[in-house]
Design a protein around this motif. Structure first.
Motif, PDB file in Angstrom:
ATOM      1  N   VAL A  29      24.242  66.356  38.990  1.00  0.00           N
ATOM      2  CA  VAL A  29      24.838  66.607  37.744  1.00  0.00           C
ATOM      3  C   VAL A  29      24.384  65.481  36.694  1.00  0.00           C
ATOM      4  N   TYR A  66      21.191  64.890  26.817  1.00  0.00           N
ATOM      5  CA  TYR A  66      22.140  65.647  28.050  1.00  0.00           C
ATOM      6  C   TYR A  66      23.587  65.790  27.578  1.00  0.00           C
ATOM      7  N   TRP A  67      24.066  66.971  28.063  1.00  0.00           N
ATOM      8  CA  TRP A  67      25.396  67.596  27.674  1.00  0.00           C
ATOM      9  C   TRP A  67      26.191  67.586  28.949  1.00  0.00           C
ATOM     10  N   GLY A  68      27.499  67.197  28.949  1.00  0.00           N
ATOM     11  CA  GLY A  68      28.456  67.563  30.128  1.00  0.00           C
ATOM     12  C   GLY A  68      28.889  68.801  30.029  1.00  0.00           C
ATOM     13  N   GLN A  69      29.479  69.140  31.276  1.00  0.00           N
ATOM     14  CA  GLN A  69      29.889  70.750  31.419  1.00  0.00           C
ATOM     15  C   GLN A  69      31.210  71.014  30.622  1.00  0.00           C
ATOM     16  N   GLU A 105      32.156  64.776  33.769  1.00  0.00           N
ATOM     17  CA  GLU A 105      33.396  64.374  32.733  1.00  0.00           C
ATOM     18  C   GLU A 105      34.805  64.481  33.622  1.00  0.00           C
ATOM     19  N   TYR A 156      33.111  67.720  25.003  1.00  0.00           N
ATOM     20  CA  TYR A 156      31.765  67.571  25.696  1.00  0.00           C
ATOM     21  C   TYR A 156      31.245  66.207  25.400  1.00  0.00           C
ATOM     22  N   CYS A 199      33.135  59.775  31.098  1.00  0.00           N
ATOM     23  CA  CYS A 199      31.739  60.748  31.328  1.00  0.00           C
ATOM     24  C   CYS A 199      31.026  59.556  32.129  1.00  0.00           C
ATOM     25  N   THR A 246      35.247  69.449  29.176  1.00  0.00           N
ATOM     26  CA  THR A 246      36.747  69.290  29.712  1.00  0.00           C
ATOM     27  C   THR A 246      37.562  69.913  28.683  1.00  0.00           C
TER      28      THR A 246
END
Length: 116
Positions: A2, A105-108, A6, A94, A22, A110
């Motif tokens: 991934v 890029y993006w995190g999933q 986060e 995010y 992150c 939280t």
């Protein structure tokens, strides 16, 4: 693997604090801008804070004086220290990064929930 991982979200009472982290995958190089966005139910995603590689920071007016963004370049990690939290801070947060080549890029995401 991934790209962004986060951690740190949760449930907190109003006035409390949380710290989001992150971590950027080792496969991503030349990270320029690191930031945090949030999206509350029924609302558009908005910028919370960002930090550029030189250390310049930007904050949304609603979080100035309460939130602090920082980065550890050695660990390729960005943090968001959130103090004096308010119920209106409740949202999915995010992580976002942008490389010098302008790849984003993006995190999933939280969840942060602040109870009154």
């Amino acid at each position: 693997q991934v790209p962004l991982v986060e951690s740190g979200g949760g449930l907190v009472q109003a006035g409390g604090s949380l710290r989001l982290s992150c971590a950027v995958s080792g496969r991503i190089f030349s990270v320029n801008v690191m930031g945090w966005y949030r999206q509350a139910p029924g609302k558009q995603r908005e910028l919370v804070a960002r930090i550029i590689s030189g250390g310049i920071t930007n904050y949304a007016d609603s979080v100035k004086g309460r939130f602090t963004i920082s980065r550890d370049n050695a660990k390729n990690t960005v943090y968001l220290q959130m103090n004096s939290l308010k119920p209106e801070d409740t949202a999915v947060y995010y992580c976002n990064i942008e490389t010098t080549d302008r790849y984003a890029y993006w995190g999933q995401g939280t969840q942060v929930t602040v109870s009154s």
